[in-house]
Design an enzyme around this catalytic site. Structure first.
Site, PDB file in Angstrom:
ATOM      1  NE  ARG A  50      -7.929  28.996 -38.313  1.00 55.52           N
ATOM      2  CZ  ARG A  50      -8.784  29.462 -37.405  1.00 55.52           C
ATOM      3  NH1 ARG A  50      -8.549  30.625 -36.818  1.00 55.52           N
ATOM      4  NH2 ARG A  50      -9.858  28.769 -37.073  1.00 55.52           N
ATOM      5  CG  ASN A  78     -15.503  25.477 -30.525  1.00 56.01           C
ATOM      6  OD1 ASN A  78     -14.626  26.261 -30.806  1.00 56.01           O
ATOM      7  ND2 ASN A  78     -15.494  24.217 -30.936  1.00 56.01           N
ATOM      8  CB  ALA A 100      -6.452  31.582 -13.043  1.00 63.42           C
ATOM      9  CE1 TYR A 135      -5.556  26.751 -22.970  1.00 67.64           C
ATOM     10  CE2 TYR A 135      -6.439  25.858 -25.010  1.00 67.64           C
ATOM     11  CZ  TYR A 135      -6.626  26.275 -23.709  1.00 67.64           C
ATOM     12  OH  TYR A 135      -7.871  26.204 -23.136  1.00 67.64           O
ATOM     13  CG  LEU A 171     -17.028  31.604 -36.240  1.00 71.20           C
ATOM     14  CD1 LEU A 171     -16.273  32.381 -37.299  1.00 71.20           C
ATOM     15  CD2 LEU A 171     -17.409  30.213 -36.750  1.00 71.20           C
TER      16      LEU A 171
END
Length: 324
Positions: free
Chosen positions: A277, A168, A72, A139, A186
Site C-alpha cells: 500500500r 497501534n 471524538a 486524518y 489488523l
C-alpha cells in the site's frame, strides 16, 4: 480524590475503555457521543450518557467538570483522503467548539487522543516526540492541527493539556473491545478469519526490509493505554501542553500477528499476499521514554499473545451474544 470528567467519544473503542478505568477509580464520568461511529452498548455501566455532538459542548459543559478527555474524531485514513472536508469539519472544527466551551465553563484540563499519524513516514526509529511532524493524509493533518490549537489555547488561556500520540492499539478490556464498522485494524481482521467471517487476510507486501518481509508495527494493549490517560490527568499543568508518544516499544510483523492468532485461536488463517500500500513504512515503532519519565507510565501487557488472547475472548463473547 475523585473527579468529574466529560469523555467525548466515550462510546468508541479507546474512549469506552478509558471511561471504564475512570469509573473503576471512583470518578464520575459523563460520555458525550453522537454515535456516528461509536455504539450505545459500548458506554460503560455507571457512566452518564449524552447523545450529542461536540460542536454543541457548551450545552452540557459547566464548572462542575474537572477535565475533558477528548476522543471524538473520525480516524479512517483512506476515508480522510477521499473526504478530507469531513475530517477538517469534525476533527478540527468540532475541537475548536469544544475548546471554546471549555473556556466558557472554566474547565481548564484536557487530555487529547492524538495519533502517530502526525509523524507521517519517520526517518528515524524508534519515533520520538522530537521527530518532524509530516502527516501524509488528512486524518493525520487534522490531528496535528488540533495539537497546534491546543498549544495556543494553553499559552493564551492557561489550559493544562496532554496530547497522547498512539501507535497501534489492540486487545480488549472485559466486555469492551473493537467493533469498528467497517473494520480496518489488523488484529480484529485476522480474528474474523479465525471465526470464519472472512476467507483470508490480506498481507500487503512481503518484500520489505524486515526479518520476514512484512511490515513491523508497535502494538499497545488498550488497557495500558487507558492507564496512561489517568496518569495524564494528574500530569496536566496550567499553561502547558505536553505531547507524549504511547507505544509498546517493541515491533511485531504482520506475519507474527497472523501466526500468533493461529496459535491463540487454534484455527487456520489463510493469507493472501497483496501489493504494497502506498505510504506504508517498513517499520513503525514508538519511543515511549518521555511517557515513562513524565507520567511514570509502564505498559504491563506487552506480550503479543496476551494482547491477541484478550481480543479473541472479546470477539468470541460478542459472537455468542454475551456482550451488550
Amino acid at each position: 480524590m475523585s473527579g468529574k470528567y466529560l469523555v467525548t467519544g466515550g462510546a468508541g473503542y479507546v474512549g469506552s475503555v478509558v471511561a471504564r478505568h475512570l469509573i473503576e477509580a471512583g470518578d464520575e464520568v459523563v460520555v458525550l457521543d453522537n454515535l456516528s461511529t461509536g455504539f450505545r452498548e459500548g458506554v460503560p455501566e455507571g457512566a452518564g450518557f449524552i447523545e450529542g455532538d461536540i460542536r454543541d459542548s457548551a450545552k452540557w459543559l459547566d464548572p462542575s467538570y474537572d477535565a475533558v478527555l477528548h476522543f471524538a474524531a473520525f480516524s479512517q485514513v483512506g476515508e480522510s483522503v477521499a473526504r478530507p472536508e469531513k475530517y477538517w469539519d469534525n476533527n478540527v472544527g468540532g475541537t475548536m467548539a469544544l475548546l471554546a466551551a471549555m473556556r466558557e465553563a472554566g474547565v481548564r484540563t484536557l487530555v487529547f487522543s492524538s495519533t502517530a499519524a502526525t509523524y507521517g513516514e519517520p526517518a528515524e526509529l524508534p519515533v520520538a516526540e522530537s521527530a518532524p511532524t509530516a502527516p501524509t493524509n488528512p486524518y493525520g493533518a487534522s490531528k496535528l492541527a488540533v495539537d497546534h490549537m491546543i498549544s495556543g489555547e494553553a499559552a493564551a488561556h492557561g489550559l493544562g493539556a496532554v496530547s497522547l500520540r498512539y501507535f497501534n492499539v489492540a486487545g480488549a478490556y472485559g466486555d469492551l473491545g473493537e467493533r469498528h464498522d467497517p473494520e480496518s485494524h489488523l488484529i480484529p481482521l485476522v480474528l474474523q478469519v479465525a471465526q470464519g467471517r472472512r476467507e483470508s487476510v490480506s498481507v500487503y507486501g512481503d518484500d520489505y526490509p524486515t526479518p520476514d518481509g512484512t511490515c513491523v508495527r508497535d502494538y499497545i494493549h488498550v488497557a495500558d493505554l487507558a492507564e496512561a490517560h489517568l496518569l495524564a490527568l494528574r500530569a496536566a499543568t496550567p499553561g502547558e501542553h505536553l505531547i507524549l508518544n504511547l507505544g509498546n516499544g517493541n515491533g511485531f510483523s504482520v506475519r507474527e500477528v497472523v501466526d500468533t492468532v493461529r496459535r491463540v485461536t487454534g484455527h487456520p488463517v489463510p493469507e493472501v499476499v497483496a501489493p504494497r500500500r502506498d505510504g506504508d513504512p517498513a517499520v513503525l515503532v514508538a519511543s515511549a521514554d518521555a511517557a515513562r519519565e513524565k507520567l511514570g507510565w509502564r505498559p504491563r501487557r506487552t506480550d503479543l499473545a496476551g494482547i491477541v488472547a484478550d481480543a479473541w475472548a472479546f470477539a468470541q463473547r460478542r459472537a455468542a451474544g454475551d456482550v451488550r
